[in-house]
Design a protein around this motif. Structure first.
Motif, PDB file in Angstrom:
ATOM      1  N   SER A  60      45.555  38.639  44.505  1.00 49.57           N
ATOM      2  CA  SER A  60      45.217  38.563  45.934  1.00 49.57           C
ATOM      3  C   SER A  60      44.090  39.536  46.290  1.00 49.57           C
ATOM      4  O   SER A  60      43.170  39.199  47.044  1.00 49.57           O
ATOM      5  N   MET A  61      44.171  40.751  45.732  1.00 49.84           N
ATOM      6  CA  MET A  61      43.120  41.739  45.993  1.00 49.84           C
ATOM      7  C   MET A  61      41.778  41.282  45.425  1.00 49.84           C
ATOM      8  O   MET A  61      40.731  41.417  46.073  1.00 49.84           O
ATOM      9  N   SER A  63      40.871  38.202  44.869  1.00 48.68           N
ATOM     10  CA  SER A  63      40.437  37.065  45.671  1.00 48.68           C
ATOM     11  C   SER A  63      39.795  37.532  46.978  1.00 48.68           C
ATOM     12  O   SER A  63      38.805  36.954  47.443  1.00 48.68           O
ATOM     13  N   THR A  64      40.338  38.590  47.560  1.00 50.23           N
ATOM     14  CA  THR A  64      39.781  39.151  48.796  1.00 50.23           C
ATOM     15  C   THR A  64      38.458  39.861  48.536  1.00 50.23           C
ATOM     16  O   THR A  64      37.504  39.746  49.320  1.00 50.23           O
ATOM     17  N   LEU A  67      35.351  37.697  48.431  1.00 52.34           N
ATOM     18  CA  LEU A  67      34.963  37.200  49.754  1.00 52.34           C
ATOM     19  C   LEU A  67      34.288  38.287  50.583  1.00 52.34           C
ATOM     20  O   LEU A  67      33.342  38.013  51.328  1.00 52.34           O
ATOM     21  N   LEU A  68      34.769  39.518  50.449  1.00 50.74           N
ATOM     22  CA  LEU A  68      34.154  40.617  51.202  1.00 50.74           C
ATOM     23  C   LEU A  68      32.703  40.838  50.782  1.00 50.74           C
ATOM     24  O   LEU A  68      31.883  41.321  51.573  1.00 50.74           O
ATOM     25  N   SER A 146      37.086  32.672  44.873  1.00 47.62           N
ATOM     26  CA  SER A 146      38.290  33.178  45.523  1.00 47.62           C
ATOM     27  C   SER A 146      39.456  32.205  45.364  1.00 47.62           C
ATOM     28  O   SER A 146      40.600  32.609  45.096  1.00 47.62           O
ATOM     29  N   SER A 150      43.123  32.715  43.535  1.00 51.46           N
ATOM     30  CA  SER A 150      44.374  32.472  44.255  1.00 51.46           C
ATOM     31  C   SER A 150      45.248  31.463  43.518  1.00 51.46           C
ATOM     32  O   SER A 150      46.473  31.608  43.449  1.00 51.46           O
TER      33      SER A 150
END
Length: 415
Positions: A60-61, A63-64, A67-68, A146, A150
């Motif tokens: 999850s981290m 994947s985030t 995107l950031l 991402s 996920s």
């Protein structure tokens, strides 16, 4: 797939956004910095939290984080997110490799990790081709990366497989390991420099050299695929001859291929194929260097040395993009291949020096060559050490029986 795609995507997008190659080298080095921390601390986190929860959190981290990087086009943010990404991938690989090792038996461990190697190299190769299915200057490919990360959660979250126990192993100091096998440790640092460079800054070079997205996808994927296919031929050669000689000759050949690539330039129709030949010579060097180091170790030392081997390679992988980023800023994109020529020549000459100083390992003390993916953690190397230990235990009775038979024959001959 997600890892393969985002490594190429970040390199291209950073160059497109006008980040200097020095900055890109620092950003790309951040991945390996995070990876080293992840390799060191992941086992403790898994022990306290559990395999499935840790994998879910890390995926999850990661994947985030990707995107950031498209939301905030900022050098400090990108560096921080690459550190986070490296940490997350390292921890995720620790979970997966621990699970594979726990489910394997002494009979299946070698073949299971061979399949793991095929999946790793195959996914990294396929991830490069995803790069051409979108505009890297937009946000689509970041979302695809991402989504892939996920989706990696799904098999573990719905699995009913028993969770393995966390195995703790003592580590060997770098100084002690260097005293045992200076050629292996020196080689791993230089190999880490070259492979850290080609995996992270190859796309930056290609972008500055004027390649389009299709050419860049071919440029990176052919290098990885050829490197995967050449693992077994070069590995088997290292089983038959002095591994150090194989490392030296392959490094020298890689330097010559880089010289040819430098002379013909990226516009030449054979340029990408030649880069594939370079990958075929370079990528197996990691596995061969680890095999040579393990040849010098006692069987019970191999597991303890695993984390040190990963640390050594990681140290080189951090230095690689840092150095080439600064050099390309000062001397232009063509210095990419000059840098690789120098590093491979240094590896070839240094290995020859060690060959002249120390005899090769006796055939009976040499372990069987095993392929190690460049992104493998110490858990995978520990598992391969366990496989070597089992193979050694199996061969010991056979050797004893052969020696006993030879002794009986010699006695009968004397009579």
């Amino acid at each position: 797939l997600g890892n393969g795609l985002q490594g190429t995507l970040i390199g291209w997008r950073g160059a497109h956004e006008g980040f200097s190659t020095t900055t890109m080298g620092l950003i790309m080095a951040g991945y390996f910095l995070g990876y080293m921390f992840g390799s060191k601390f992941s086992k403790s986190i898994v022990e306290n939290v559990g395999h499935i929860r840790v994998f879910a959190a890390l995926a999850s981290m990661a994947s985030t984080a990707i995107l950031l990087q498209v939301v905030f086009i900022s050098e400090p943010v990108w560096f921080a997110m690459r550190v986070v990404t490296g940490f997350c991938f390292s921890g995720a690989y620790v979970v997966v490799e621990s699970w594979l090792n726990a489910r394997a038996t002494n009979v299946t461990r070698g073949s299971l990790f061979s399949i793991y190697m095929v999946v790793t190299f195959g996914s990294l190769t396929a991830g490069q081709w995803l790069f051409k299915f979108g505009d890297p200057s937009a946000y689509n490919l970041f979302i695809i990366a991402s989504v892939l990360l996920s989706l990696a959660l799904v098999p573990l979250l719905i699995s009913r497989t028993e969770v393995p126990d966390v195995q703790h192993t003592d580590s060997m100091s770098l100084a002690k390991l260097y005293r045992i096998c200076p050629a292996g440790i020196s080689g791993l640092i230089l190999i880490g420099i070259t492979q850290g460079t080609i995996f992270t800054m190859g796309t930056v070079y290609a972008k500055h050299a004027g390649m389009d997205t299709t050419d860049i996808a071919s440029f990176m994927s052919i290098m990885i695929a050829a490197g995967a296919l050449s693992q077994w031929p070069l590995g088997k050669l290292s089983d038959l001859f002095d591994r150090r000689l194989v490392i030296s000759l392959a490094s020298l050949a890689a330097a010559l291929v880089c010289g040819l690539l430098l002379s013909i330039g990226p516009s030449h129709p054979q340029f990408i194929l030649l880069y594939g030949l370079f990958g075929a010579l370079n990528l197996p060097l990691y596995s061969i260097a680890i095999a040579h180091t393990n040849d010098r170790l006692e069987v019970d030392q191999m597991v303890a040395a695993s984390s040190t081997l990963v640390f050594t390679f990681g140290l080189g992988s951090i230095l690689g993009p840092l150095l080439i980023g600064f050099i390309m800023d000062a001397a232009g994109s063509s210095s990419y291949f000059i840098y690789l020529i120098i590093m491979h020549s240094a590896l070839a000459l240094l290995t020859l020096v060690f060959i002249m100083k120390r005899e090769r390992v006796a055939d009976e003390d040499q372990i069987d060559y095993q392929v190690v993916p460049p992104r493998a953690t110490s858990v995978a190397i520990e598992a391969m050490a366990q496989h070597a230990e089992h193979t050694n235990e199996e061969s010991a009775p056979e050797q004893g029986a052969m020696q006993e038979s030879e002794s009986e024959t010699e006695t009968e001959t004397k009579k």
